[in-house]
Structures are given as C-alpha cells and as structure tokens.
Design a protein around this motif. Structure first.
Motif, mmCIF file in Angstrom:
data_model
loop_
_atom_site.group_PDB
_atom_site.id
_atom_site.type_symbol
_atom_site.label_atom_id
_atom_site.label_comp_id
_atom_site.label_asym_id
_atom_site.label_seq_id
_atom_site.Cartn_x
_atom_site.Cartn_y
_atom_site.Cartn_z
ATOM 1 N N PHE A 46 0.756 -1.300 0.538
ATOM 2 C CA PHE A 46 -0.138 0.185 0.223
ATOM 3 C C PHE A 46 0.793 1.151 0.146
ATOM 4 N N ALA A 67 1.015 3.880 -2.917
ATOM 5 C CA ALA A 67 0.992 6.004 -2.601
ATOM 6 C C ALA A 67 1.945 6.781 -2.360
ATOM 7 N N PRO A 100 4.403 9.782 -3.385
ATOM 8 C CA PRO A 100 4.408 9.798 -5.223
ATOM 9 C C PRO A 100 5.430 10.265 -5.732
ATOM 10 N N PRO A 103 -6.729 -8.888 9.857
ATOM 11 C CA PRO A 103 -6.338 -8.255 10.275
ATOM 12 C C PRO A 103 -6.939 -6.976 9.439
ATOM 13 N N LEU A 110 -7.165 -3.311 9.830
ATOM 14 C CA LEU A 110 -6.203 -1.964 8.445
ATOM 15 C C LEU A 110 -7.524 -1.221 7.982
ATOM 16 N N LEU A 115 0.894 10.602 0.534
ATOM 17 C CA LEU A 115 1.129 9.341 1.192
ATOM 18 C C LEU A 115 -0.196 8.650 2.061
ATOM 19 N N VAL A 156 -3.467 9.174 0.181
ATOM 20 C CA VAL A 156 -3.484 7.854 -0.772
ATOM 21 C C VAL A 156 -3.345 6.809 -1.063
ATOM 22 N N ALA A 157 -2.724 6.083 0.618
ATOM 23 C CA ALA A 157 -3.019 4.542 1.350
ATOM 24 C C ALA A 157 -4.001 4.786 1.358
ATOM 25 N N ASN A 183 -6.389 3.820 -0.948
ATOM 26 C CA ASN A 183 -6.549 2.404 -1.281
ATOM 27 C C ASN A 183 -7.092 1.553 -0.116
ATOM 28 N N ILE A 184 -6.313 1.320 1.019
ATOM 29 C CA ILE A 184 -6.006 0.612 2.058
ATOM 30 C C ILE A 184 -8.400 0.117 2.107
ATOM 31 N N ASP A 203 -9.446 -1.837 -0.231
ATOM 32 C CA ASP A 203 -9.203 -2.387 -0.401
ATOM 33 C C ASP A 203 -10.298 -3.217 0.644
#
Lengths: 321, 290
Positions: free
Chosen positions: A139, A143, A145, B3, B7, B264, B267-268, B271-272, B275
């Motif tokens: 992840f 993510a 950049p 888990p 998350l 970071l 965006v993470a 996505n998490i 998901d």
C-alpha cells in the motif's frame, strides 16, 4: 501470430495518428508562438521580418492545414527542426530514447525482482506477520508520490551520506562503475513505486492458484513446499501479473518522466517536460509520439508473454473479438 | 478481528481525522493563532516552536497552517474530480456491460488505450494549454478558481477508466441475475433496467472504484502541481509545497517531509479503504459481516 502482429501494428498506427492530431491541436493552444520566441531572441527583427517568418513557418495558417503539412513531411521521415537544440528533432530524440528504455527496463526488472519474491513469500505465509508487513509495504509503495520518493532518496544518499550522485549522466570517461552509480537512485526510485503493485497482484493470484486442484494433487504426490510454490502455483499466478504489466507501461512511463525530471536524467520524459515548458513544440510532439509508441510496444511484449504463459490464450483470437 | 478489518478501521479513522482537520483549517488556524498567508522574512525556515508548531517555510509562512490549507485544496480536487470521473465511468461501464456488443468492445478498447498512454505527458500538455486561446477572458483564465477547475477537468477526463472497468465487470455478473431478467421480462426499457435495477446493486463497486479514483487524482494533482503546472502559488497544495523543497534539501529537509507524508497517507488511506470494502463485498472471504 503474424496476423495478430499486423493487426496490432495497424492499431498502433491508428493510435499514433489520432495522438499526433490531438497533440498538434493542443500545442496550437500553448502560450506564446514560436515566431514571437525567435523575435525575443533577436532585438533587430522588424515587424516585416516577423511577418515573413510567420509565412515561412506557416504559423499564420489554420491548425489542420499545418497538421497536414507536418504529417506529409513526417511520413517522408522529416520530423522537423528543434528550436532550442538547433538540430533535427530525430537527432535530439534518439539518444534520449535509449536512456529512457534503459531506465524503464532496469526499473521494471528491479521492481519484478523485489515484488515477485515478496508476493510469493506473503502468499506462502498467508495471515502471518510477514504477510501483513508485505501488505502494508505494498500500500505504501503504491501510494508514494514518485517525485517525493526521489526527493527523500536524494536527501538521504546524495546530501546526507554523499554516497551517490544526485543526478545527471556520468561525465565522459567515468567507465561502467561511474555509469552505474548515476543509475542507482533513478532506477531505485522508479522500481520502489512499481514493486508494490506486482507484489500485491502476485500474492492474490498465488493464493488463488494454491487453492486449485492441480496444486492439491501436487502436494498429495509429495512435492516439496518449494516445488509446489515455484513450479505448480507460480506459473498460473504469473498470468494476471503479466496482464498488470501489460497495462502498466503507461504508468511506468509517467513514473519515468518524473524520475528523469528529478534526477536530470536526459530521457524522453524530461525532454517532453522541458520542450513543452520551453515552447519547443516540434520536439514535444515527436517525443510524445515516440513515448506512446514505447508504451504500446511494452504492452505488446507483455501480451505476448501472457500468451506464452497461458496456453488457453491464443494471440490469433485475442486481437479479433 | 481480521488484520485486514483492523487496517480498514484505522484507515477510516485516519481519513476522518485528515478530512476534518483540513476542512476546519480556518478554525484550527484561528485557535492556534496562525496565518497561512502571512510571510515573515525575519523568521524564515524556523524550526518547530510554540508559535509555529511545525516551523516555517522559506518565506516565513507557518508550515502547519499551509499544510492544512494545502490539504483542503488537494482533497477538494481529489473528491470533486473523482466524483465526476465516477459518474462518467459508471455510465460507460453500465452501458458497456449491459448493452454489450460493438459498443462494449469499442468502450473497452478505449479504456485499455487510455491506460496504455503515457498519461502524465499528456496531462502536462493539457495543463500547459493557454485558456485565453480558447476564448476564456484573461482575468478569469489567470484566477485561482480557473486553475482549480482546469486540474479537476483534466484529471477527471482521464480518471474514469478504473471505474468503468470495475462497473462493467459488476454489470456483466448482474445482467444475468433473476431480478434483472424479471425486470426485462416485464418490459422495462434498457435505461430503466440499468439505472433502477442494476445500478443500486453495483453501487458498492462504484464506491470502491471512486475511493481508488480519489487516490489516483490526488497523486496526479500533486505531481502536476509539483512540476509547476497544477495549483499555482500562493494557493498552497501538497504538491506545490514540495516544488521549493527540492532546492532547500540542503538547508531545510523538514520542508520536504510533511507534504509528501500527507499525500502518501491520504492515497494509502483511499486504497486501503477500497481494498477493505471490496473484501467485505466478496462472499465467503471471511471478512464479511456475520
């Protein structure tokens, strides 16, 4: 196979033609016109000179007419002249194309070398600590950049530790090791942001493959754990990964553009960025077309790899639909 | 608690905190007595202190306040552009999946093509287009709002592909379900079947895809702004805050840390979340309700 290649080649030509027209129209909308820029470099030019230059370069004609003229010349192998490099466009592009292929190729190889083992490892120990750490790392990798990772690596390895150069090409005569030293940071940057995607997809595909009957049979026959993982499951699991790679070349080039700009790596991405900002439109247009050709070729290679891995996929049928 | 679920929850908490802090940036500023626009040339590149919790930038502006305001811009662009992209992608995905045939193959070819293009290079060209040549008045074209609208438009114009692919796949599997076939048998028009019967069931997929798109757009916005082609200073965005940082890595490495870390994290988080939500939707994955 040859029919398939012909079809793909025709598609690529259509895409390039459409792309060249689109970019041509867009470039006509850029601030500043080339003749004004020439005039700003030479204070002795008069209004009459400017008018003559406009007519000479055809800047006063409609966009489509100019496009037709450009396309006719391009089909005869004449891609025009670079204003800022004062050389034919192709001469500017050729060495940079190689630099970009080198960067993208090395980064992709490194990304696979990092991502694939991690994906296999995580799948083999599903639910364990390893799996969770790999999952989080994936992840984070996806993510991050690219330009920021480049900054961080530069700060750490070039500024703080002083181990590696912060950018550019090696000076002439520095030999192989000098060249490699200049490649480390750009390649590592690009590989690290790409690796997570491959690890994630391979992990998911491995889990699916490990649940299949043929893998159970292999286990029942007493195949070792390694053999089951690397021989029986991996081959099937690589198919979706090859698909991801095929679709990923556009993204890889975008990453390369940022990496090249950050590390002053003289490749196609930096060339496109610089030529657009510097209003060197002949270069921008042709460089964009070569970049498109590069990503299309990349996906073609990955598609062929896909077909090689999966006997059910026949290239002859894949292109037809 | 699996888990993955843990998350997912952590991601929700982080997303909510970030969004709230950024949305309330003016309030936070007022409460802490900060100002994101006030320059102080005598207090450039200050280390963190009581007056400036994260220190100041190269013009003496408060870093924390700029980060929060930058976040407002980045998140706004991300959410608005992703929503537009989601509407576009959902429409295309529904039509491709339900109507099938020629339309489907053309739309999917187009999607593959857009993904295979050197997108960032194309976005750079689009971002550099001079709006006044399209007939936009000079003062409007130079305004910060036009800059925002432009970046939203160009990221949305290319951000729909993921949504379209996922929604098409969902539509294909829903198309042959009994409730859809019953609706068709009762004489519902294709538009009605798509919008009333398929879309609600495909909504979870749409949301997952939108979350992914938010992350994608924020990344594109940040890199364009970083390259000087997106959000223009003095309006802060996480991307353009890093533009100067590159020249200051010798003197002020901290300036380069925070904006990137926030990109970071955001965006993470997107996505998490996507998901975790997708895992919940898959039957029998063990992450479902029960």
């Amino acid at each position: 196979m040859s029919g398939y290649l012909v079809r793909r080649a025709l598609q690529a030509i259509a895409v390039l033609a459409a792309m060249s027209l689109l970019v041509h129209v867009l470039l006509a909308l850029m601030p500043g016109d080339p003749v004004d820029l020439m005039a700003s470099g030479d204070p002795r030019m008069t209004a009459a000179d400017l008018q003559r230059l406009r007519e000479l370069h055809g800047v006063d004609r409609p966009v489509l007419e100019r496009y037709a003229a450009w396309a006719t010349a391009a089909l005869q192998g004449d891609f025009g002249w670079s204003r800022s490099f004062r050389r034919p466009v192709l001469e500017v592009i050729a060495p940079r194309l190689w630099n970009t292929v080198l960067l993208m190729g090395s980064a992709l190889a490194l990304a696979l070398a990092i991502g694939l083992p991690l994906g296999i490892w995580a799948a083999a120990r599903e639910g364990s600590m390893v799996d969770r750490v790999v999952n989080l790392a994936c992840f984070a990798s996806a993510a991050t950049p690219t330009f920021w990772l480049a900054l961080l690596l530069m700060m750490l390895f070039a500024v703080r530790l002083g181990w590696l150069p912060a950018g550019g090409l090696p000076p002439a005569g520095s030999g192989l090791s000098g060249g490699l030293r200049h490649m480390v940071l750009p390649v590592a940057t690009l590989a690290l942001v790409e690796a997570g995607t491959y690890a994630r997809h391979l992990r998911a595909a491995m889990l699916e493959a490990l649940a299949e009957n043929h893998v159970r049979t292999a286990r029942a026959k007493g195949a070792s754990r390694m053999r089951v993982l690397l021989v029986h499951a991996l081959r099937n699991a690589m198919i979706p990964v090859a698909t991801v790679a095929a679709l990923g070349f556009g993204g890889l080039f975008s990453g390369a553009l940022v990496t090249e700009t950050m590390f002053a790596w003289p490749g196609m991405g930096k060339l496109i960025y610089d030529s657009i900002l510097g209003s060197d439109f002949n270069v921008a247009l042709v460089a964009l077309l070569f970049a498109t050709l590069l990503t299309l070729l990349g996906s073609l290679l990955a598609d062929i790899a896909c077909a090689a891995l999966d006997p059910r996929i026949s290239l002859a049928e894949a292109g037809r639909e | 608690m699996s888990p993955r679920r843990g998350l997912g929850r952590a991601a929700i908490a982080l997303a909510a905190t970030l969004a709230l802090l950024c949305a309330a940036a003016p309030l936070v500023e007022a409460a802490l007595g900060l100002d994101h626009e006030a320059t102080d040339l005598l207090a450039r590149l200050e280390p963190p202190s009581l007056a400036h919790p994260l220190g100041t930038d190269d013009l003496g502006r408060d870093l924390l306040a700029r980060l929060l305001h930058g976040g407002r811009v980045s998140l706004l662009v991300g959410i608005v552009a992703a929503t537009i992209a989601a509407v576009l992608g959902t429409g295309l995905g529904l039509a491709a999946g339900y109507l099938g045939g020629r339309l489907d193959s053309i739309l999917m070819r187009l999607t593959d093509l857009v993904i295979a293009l050197p997108l960032l290079a194309l976005l750079i060209v689009l971002a550099a287009v001079d709006l006044t040549r399209l007939g936009v008045p000079e003062d409007v074209a130079r305004s910060p709002e036009a800059g925002l609208a432009r970046i939203v438009a160009i990221t949305a114009a290319f951000g729909w592909t993921t949504v379209a692919r996922l929604v098409r796949a969902a539509t294909l599997s829903l198309r042959s379900r009994d409730f859809v076939r019953a609706a068709v048998a009762l004489g519902a028009s294709p538009a009605r079947v798509m919008l009333v019967h398929i879309l609600p069931s495909a909504m979870p997929t749409v949301l997952v895809a939108t979350a992914l798109a938010v992350g994608e757009v924020i990344k594109f916005e940040s890199v364009l702004s970083f390259l000087g082609l997106g959000i223009q200073p003095p309006v802060p965005s996480w991307g353009n805050m890093l533009t100067n940082a590159q020249e200051l890595i010798w003197t002020a490495p901290a300036l380069a840390l925070w904006p990137g870390l926030l990109i970071l994290a955001t965006v993470a988080t997107c996505n998490i979340l996507a998901d975790a939500a997708a895992a919940r939707m898959r039957p029998g994955s063990g992450a479902g309700r029960r």
